[in-house]
Design a protein around this motif. Sequence first.
Motif, PDB file in Angstrom:
ATOM      1  N   ARG A 263       0.829  -1.223   0.000  1.00 48.10           N
ATOM      2  CA  ARG A 263       0.000   0.000   0.000  1.00 48.10           C
ATOM      3  C   ARG A 263       0.852   1.257   0.000  1.00 48.10           C
ATOM      4  O   ARG A 263       0.571   2.203  -0.720  1.00 48.10           O
ATOM      5  N   ILE A 264       1.924   1.263   0.777  1.00 48.67           N
ATOM      6  CA  ILE A 264       2.689   2.507   0.923  1.00 48.67           C
ATOM      7  C   ILE A 264       3.900   2.539   0.001  1.00 48.67           C
ATOM      8  O   ILE A 264       4.192   3.551  -0.616  1.00 48.67           O
ATOM      9  N   LYS A 265       4.560   1.426  -0.134  1.00 50.16           N
ATOM     10  CA  LYS A 265       5.798   1.418  -0.942  1.00 50.16           C
ATOM     11  C   LYS A 265       5.588   0.825  -2.337  1.00 50.16           C
ATOM     12  O   LYS A 265       6.503   0.835  -3.153  1.00 50.16           O
ATOM     13  N   GLY A 266       4.407   0.275  -2.582  1.00 46.99           N
ATOM     14  CA  GLY A 266       4.148  -0.308  -3.909  1.00 46.99           C
ATOM     15  C   GLY A 266       4.987  -1.541  -4.201  1.00 46.99           C
ATOM     16  O   GLY A 266       5.250  -1.864  -5.359  1.00 46.99           O
ATOM     17  N   ILE A 267       5.404  -2.260  -3.149  1.00 44.77           N
ATOM     18  CA  ILE A 267       6.239  -3.459  -3.350  1.00 44.77           C
ATOM     19  C   ILE A 267       5.341  -4.681  -3.578  1.00 44.77           C
ATOM     20  O   ILE A 267       4.600  -5.090  -2.688  1.00 44.77           O
ATOM     21  N   HIS A 268       5.413  -5.230  -4.785  1.00 44.80           N
ATOM     22  CA  HIS A 268       4.653  -6.444  -5.125  1.00 44.80           C
ATOM     23  C   HIS A 268       5.548  -7.667  -4.999  1.00 44.80           C
ATOM     24  O   HIS A 268       6.756  -7.570  -5.199  1.00 44.80           O
ATOM     25  N   ASN A 269       4.916  -8.814  -4.760  1.00 47.26           N
ATOM     26  CA  ASN A 269       5.650 -10.073  -4.908  1.00 47.26           C
ATOM     27  C   ASN A 269       5.698 -10.398  -6.400  1.00 47.26           C
ATOM     28  O   ASN A 269       4.668 -10.675  -7.002  1.00 47.26           O
ATOM     29  N   LYS A 270       6.891 -10.350  -6.976  1.00 47.13           N
ATOM     30  CA  LYS A 270       6.989 -10.614  -8.428  1.00 47.13           C
ATOM     31  C   LYS A 270       7.619 -11.980  -8.715  1.00 47.13           C
ATOM     32  O   LYS A 270       8.034 -12.258  -9.826  1.00 47.13           O
ATOM     33  N   VAL A 271       7.694 -12.824  -7.687  1.00 48.41           N
ATOM     34  CA  VAL A 271       8.342 -14.128  -7.884  1.00 48.41           C
ATOM     35  C   VAL A 271       7.411 -15.040  -8.687  1.00 48.41           C
ATOM     36  O   VAL A 271       6.290 -15.320  -8.269  1.00 48.41           O
ATOM     37  N   THR A 272       7.890 -15.492  -9.837  1.00 49.65           N
ATOM     38  CA  THR A 272       7.095 -16.414 -10.653  1.00 49.65           C
ATOM     39  C   THR A 272       7.270 -17.831 -10.113  1.00 49.65           C
ATOM     40  O   THR A 272       8.179 -18.098  -9.316  1.00 49.65           O
ATOM     41  N   ALA A 273       6.410 -18.739 -10.615  1.00 51.64           N
ATOM     42  CA  ALA A 273       6.549 -20.142 -10.210  1.00 51.64           C
ATOM     43  C   ALA A 273       7.945 -20.644 -10.578  1.00 51.64           C
ATOM     44  O   ALA A 273       8.590 -21.342  -9.791  1.00 51.64           O
ATOM     45  N   GLU A 274       8.439 -20.257 -11.761  1.00 50.86           N
ATOM     46  CA  GLU A 274       9.755 -20.750 -12.173  1.00 50.86           C
ATOM     47  C   GLU A 274      10.856 -20.231 -11.237  1.00 50.86           C
ATOM     48  O   GLU A 274      11.755 -20.974 -10.859  1.00 50.86           O
ATOM     49  N   LEU A 298       1.691 -23.617   0.482  1.00 56.49           N
ATOM     50  CA  LEU A 298       0.773 -22.602   1.008  1.00 56.49           C
ATOM     51  C   LEU A 298       0.935 -21.280   0.264  1.00 56.49           C
ATOM     52  O   LEU A 298      -0.036 -20.565   0.037  1.00 56.49           O
ATOM     53  N   THR A 299       2.164 -20.935  -0.117  1.00 58.64           N
ATOM     54  CA  THR A 299       2.367 -19.641  -0.778  1.00 58.64           C
ATOM     55  C   THR A 299       2.481 -19.740  -2.297  1.00 58.64           C
ATOM     56  O   THR A 299       2.228 -18.756  -2.976  1.00 58.64           O
ATOM     57  N   VAL A 300       2.872 -20.894  -2.842  1.00 60.16           N
ATOM     58  CA  VAL A 300       3.027 -20.946  -4.314  1.00 60.16           C
ATOM     59  C   VAL A 300       1.995 -21.848  -4.993  1.00 60.16           C
ATOM     60  O   VAL A 300       1.904 -21.863  -6.226  1.00 60.16           O
ATOM     61  N   GLY A 301       1.211 -22.604  -4.205  1.00 55.68           N
ATOM     62  CA  GLY A 301       0.174 -23.438  -4.801  1.00 55.68           C
ATOM     63  C   GLY A 301       0.675 -24.843  -5.109  1.00 55.68           C
ATOM     64  O   GLY A 301       1.867 -25.127  -5.099  1.00 55.68           O
ATOM     65  N   LYS A 302      -0.306 -25.707  -5.398  1.00 61.45           N
ATOM     66  CA  LYS A 302      -0.008 -27.137  -5.542  1.00 61.45           C
ATOM     67  C   LYS A 302       0.933 -27.437  -6.712  1.00 61.45           C
ATOM     68  O   LYS A 302       1.923 -28.152  -6.554  1.00 61.45           O
ATOM     69  N   GLU A 303       0.644 -26.875  -7.892  1.00 65.26           N
ATOM     70  CA  GLU A 303       1.403 -27.293  -9.090  1.00 65.26           C
ATOM     71  C   GLU A 303       2.879 -26.909  -8.979  1.00 65.26           C
ATOM     72  O   GLU A 303       3.761 -27.722  -9.251  1.00 65.26           O
ATOM     73  N   ALA A 304       3.142 -25.655  -8.576  1.00 64.85           N
ATOM     74  CA  ALA A 304       4.546 -25.225  -8.461  1.00 64.85           C
ATOM     75  C   ALA A 304       5.250 -26.065  -7.389  1.00 64.85           C
ATOM     76  O   ALA A 304       6.394 -26.494  -7.574  1.00 64.85           O
ATOM     77  N   ALA A 305       4.548 -26.326  -6.286  1.00 70.39           N
ATOM     78  CA  ALA A 305       5.167 -27.106  -5.204  1.00 70.39           C
ATOM     79  C   ALA A 305       5.458 -28.535  -5.662  1.00 70.39           C
ATOM     80  O   ALA A 305       6.466 -29.130  -5.287  1.00 70.39           O
ATOM     81  N   GLN A 306       4.581 -29.085  -6.506  1.00 67.63           N
ATOM     82  CA  GLN A 306       4.832 -30.449  -7.026  1.00 67.63           C
ATOM     83  C   GLN A 306       6.105 -30.487  -7.869  1.00 67.63           C
ATOM     84  O   GLN A 306       6.886 -31.431  -7.777  1.00 67.63           O
ATOM     85  N   VAL A 307       6.317 -29.462  -8.694  1.00 73.64           N
ATOM     86  CA  VAL A 307       7.550 -29.431  -9.508  1.00 73.64           C
ATOM     87  C   VAL A 307       8.772 -29.347  -8.583  1.00 73.64           C
ATOM     88  O   VAL A 307       9.817 -29.949  -8.854  1.00 73.64           O
TER      89      VAL A 307
END
Length: 374
Positions: A263-274, A298-307
């Motif tokens: 909200r204040i610094k505009g910092i997004h999580n830009k980490v892709t699954a790869e 919990l944070t990257v989802g099932k498919e990325a975690a499976q890889v």
Amino acid sequence: MNPDLILKSALQFEFITAGEGQYLFEHVPTVELMYVANEMRKVFHQDNKVTWIIDRNVNTTNVCIANCKFCNFYRIPGHADSYVTSIDQYKQKIEETFRFGGEQLLLQGGHHPELGLSFYTTLFRELKKLYPELKLHALGPPEVAHITKLENSTHREVLEALMEAGLDSLPGAGAEILHDRVRRLISKGKCSGREWLDVMRVAHQLHLTTSATMMFGHVETLEERFQHLVWIREVQDEKPEDAKGFIAFIPWTFQDADTMLLRIKGIHNKVTAEEYIRMIAISRIMLPNIKNIQASWLTVGKEAAQVCLHAGANDFGSIMIEENVVSAAGAPYRFTSQGIQDAIREAGFEPQLRNQQYEYREIPEMMEQQVIDY
Ligand code: SF4
């Protein structure tokens, strides 16, 4: 730098430098990193098993004076929504956890300005008296450092008292990125990186099993990520030979939803699954003295975690009967006991229930299936 030579050293379980690790991360194709990390994993884990655990994250209190800029969970002292969990609430949550097949609480909370050592030792004793078989995977280095300051004590004295009262293992929470430039920007009120490492060093000397974490994808540089990995590796290298030390390393991505950082610094999580998969692989490569690497579904989802299970990770973590901190910042994923085992099988592995010491457990015969309705 010659990536082939660096990867050859890694495969011999030699420590590669932060600069070499960063070079691999920036220049080597993902499949190659995955291959090397997977070969390293196979040295530790010769069977085809992927471990998982049933536990429940319960928060002692949401009152906190640390003001971390990525945290939507805490409330300032005196806030109308602030709470300290009561014994009756613990009882209800613990009995439900037992019904779902769990035997452990992951017990964490904010830096409450008035809850000192005796609050936690009394709580641990009371819970162990009520449920002697319950395991307490509780607090974390920032809370231990906070209690130490409140008591004007030492990390050793505080840890000894907590262990005496029933602490079974210490989660690696609150590491974020251990470099103090980053901590000043996102979690100024928390312990320094040096304090975090010192609490863990002392815990290992006391033969208390711990884990290590990294929350990345916010304001840190790549250099700072790699320095973080090297510091963890160094502390693990100092542990007494017969101590487990950091039993696992768990990297996860910053969850940005509605946080002050966004909200204040505009910092997004830009980490892709790869990128996450590459970080898992590089964690295995950089940390040859830590046996277990956990993929954070919990944070990257099932498919990325499976890889990730083909990229050096060998553990899928907990089904998390209840989780309030990462979820409060947008992590939307959930698993039941059945769901987590199905996901592991789908990825080509055999699911194996474990405890916090990473010892195998039988799945309890009488076990309710959790209904996910939140
Ligand atoms: S992450 Fe923990 S220490 Fe930081 S504000 Fe939230 S509750 Fe407090």
